[in-house]
Write a protein that holds these residues in place. Structure first.
Motif, PDB file in Angstrom:
ATOM      1  N   PHE A  42       1.891  11.669  -4.726  1.00 29.99           N
ATOM      2  CA  PHE A  42       1.570  10.255  -4.558  1.00 29.99           C
ATOM      3  C   PHE A  42       2.489   9.388  -5.431  1.00 29.99           C
ATOM      4  CE2 PHE A  42      -0.618   6.367  -5.695  1.00 29.99           C
ATOM      5  CZ  PHE A  42      -0.988   5.883  -4.451  1.00 29.99           C
ATOM      6  N   ILE A  43       2.668   9.774  -6.685  1.00 28.86           N
ATOM      7  CA  ILE A  43       3.538   9.010  -7.592  1.00 28.86           C
ATOM      8  C   ILE A  43       4.979   9.041  -7.096  1.00 28.86           C
ATOM      9  CG2 ILE A  43       4.506   8.954  -9.923  1.00 28.86           C
ATOM     10  CD1 ILE A  43       1.694   9.685 -10.950  1.00 28.86           C
ATOM     11  N   ASN A  44       5.416  10.169  -6.557  1.00 31.88           N
ATOM     12  CA  ASN A  44       6.756  10.254  -5.987  1.00 31.88           C
ATOM     13  C   ASN A  44       6.924   9.248  -4.847  1.00 31.88           C
ATOM     14  OD1 ASN A  44       9.412  11.552  -5.715  1.00 31.88           O
ATOM     15  ND2 ASN A  44       8.588  12.238  -3.757  1.00 31.88           N
ATOM     16  N   ILE A  45       5.937   9.167  -3.984  1.00 33.31           N
ATOM     17  CA  ILE A  45       5.998   8.213  -2.874  1.00 33.31           C
ATOM     18  C   ILE A  45       5.977   6.777  -3.419  1.00 33.31           C
ATOM     19  CG2 ILE A  45       4.733   7.330  -0.859  1.00 33.31           C
ATOM     20  CD1 ILE A  45       3.901  10.319  -0.369  1.00 33.31           C
ATOM     21  N   LEU A  46       5.169   6.525  -4.436  1.00 34.77           N
ATOM     22  CA  LEU A  46       5.102   5.193  -5.043  1.00 34.77           C
ATOM     23  C   LEU A  46       6.450   4.777  -5.627  1.00 34.77           C
ATOM     24  CD1 LEU A  46       3.669   2.659  -6.193  1.00 34.77           C
ATOM     25  CD2 LEU A  46       3.033   4.071  -8.172  1.00 34.77           C
ATOM     26  N   SER A  98       0.838  -1.201   0.000  1.00 34.95           N
ATOM     27  CA  SER A  98       0.000   0.000   0.000  1.00 34.95           C
ATOM     28  C   SER A  98       0.867   1.242   0.000  1.00 34.95           C
ATOM     29  CB  SER A  98      -0.920   0.032   1.220  1.00 34.95           C
ATOM     30  OG  SER A  98      -1.897  -0.971   1.115  1.00 34.95           O
ATOM     31  N   VAL A  99       0.328   2.276  -0.604  1.00 34.12           N
ATOM     32  CA  VAL A  99       0.996   3.570  -0.646  1.00 34.12           C
ATOM     33  C   VAL A  99      -0.022   4.611  -0.198  1.00 34.12           C
ATOM     34  CG1 VAL A  99       2.074   5.296  -2.144  1.00 34.12           C
ATOM     35  CG2 VAL A  99       2.554   2.868  -2.501  1.00 34.12           C
ATOM     36  N   SER A 100       0.406   5.481   0.684  1.00 31.73           N
ATOM     37  CA  SER A 100      -0.480   6.557   1.125  1.00 31.73           C
ATOM     38  C   SER A 100       0.260   7.885   1.031  1.00 31.73           C
ATOM     39  CB  SER A 100      -0.968   6.322   2.556  1.00 31.73           C
ATOM     40  OG  SER A 100       0.109   6.327   3.446  1.00 31.73           O
ATOM     41  N   SER A 101      -0.510   8.926   0.808  1.00 36.76           N
ATOM     42  CA  SER A 101       0.089  10.260   0.752  1.00 36.76           C
ATOM     43  C   SER A 101      -0.912  11.289   1.257  1.00 36.76           C
ATOM     44  CB  SER A 101       0.530  10.610  -0.674  1.00 36.76           C
ATOM     45  OG  SER A 101      -0.583  10.873  -1.487  1.00 36.76           O
ATOM     46  N   GLN A 102      -0.359  12.409   1.594  1.00 38.10           N
ATOM     47  CA  GLN A 102      -1.167  13.523   2.060  1.00 38.10           C
ATOM     48  C   GLN A 102      -0.583  14.789   1.445  1.00 38.10           C
ATOM     49  OE1 GLN A 102      -1.201  14.974   6.330  1.00 38.10           O
ATOM     50  NE2 GLN A 102      -2.975  13.615   6.282  1.00 38.10           N
ATOM     51  N   TRP A 103      -1.452  15.646   0.939  1.00 39.45           N
ATOM     52  CA  TRP A 103      -1.027  16.923   0.358  1.00 39.45           C
ATOM     53  C   TRP A 103      -1.836  18.021   1.026  1.00 39.45           C
ATOM     54  CZ3 TRP A 103       2.946  18.337  -2.574  1.00 39.45           C
ATOM     55  CH2 TRP A 103       2.930  19.634  -3.102  1.00 39.45           C
TER      56      TRP A 103
END
Length: 182
Positions: free
Chosen positions: A166-170, A135-140
């Motif tokens: 999100f793509i950067n975190i992925l 899983s990948v999660s992000s917050q902006w």
């Protein structure tokens, strides 16, 4: 009678402040830093990206509870993220639609909070052809703006930035990297 007038005035102010406008998200702008990072991974094979799915009951793209934020041409959030990721992988020469090595993804949720300091929250679960899941999660963060219309306009603009984040975190996720270099 006086209460009825006050109620009507309150509703009119609420509509002006929250707006009835649709907010259309701008096209995703490719990130050269993502493409450079992807190229540097020394991937063994190109990958295909299966169409993403979503738990639509957990996607809330309404600004201040009423003003809808939408994507151009009626595309869905999962199509928007899929296209953004596919385009970046293509430019990094890591994408091949017919590859046997596939990545699928499901949006667990996307929510927008715009009361006070706002934020876009995104969570996706990915599965590889090797049956590995992660899983990948992000917050902006979306800064608070008192004027409702300006706040929603800012949130709309920031959704493409939230997807970029999100793509950067992925692409920095160890599981994603391991999938690419196998």
């Amino acid at each position: 009678m006086q209460k009825a007038r006050l109620f009507v005035i309150f509703i009119m102010i609420l509509l002006v402040e929250t707006g009835c406008t649709k907010y259309i998200v701008p096209d995703y702008g490719l990130s050269m830093s993502h493409i450079t990072q992807l190229k540097s991974l020394d991937a063994k094979n190109k990958i295909a990206i299966e169409p993403f799915t979503a738990n639509s009951s957990r996607i809330d793209l309404n600004c201040r509870g009423t003003a809808p934020i939408e994507f151009a041409n009626g595309i869905t959030p999962e199509q928007y993220i899929h296209t953004a990721l596919t385009n970046e992988l293509t430019l990094a020469d890591l994408y091949l639609d017919s590859s046997d090595k596939k990545l699928s993804g499901n949006i667990e949720y996307i929510t927008l909070s715009t009361f006070g300091d706002g934020k876009w929250d995104m969570v996706m679960t990915f599965t590889t052809t090797d049956s590995d899941s992660f899983s990948v999660s992000s917050q902006w963060l979306v800064p608070f703006i008192y004027n409702g219309e300006q706040q929603c306009e800012r949130a709309k603009q920031d959704l493409s930035k939230a997807v970029d984040n999100f793509i950067n975190i992925l692409i920095n996720n160890p599981n994603f990297k391991a999938f690419l270099i196998k």
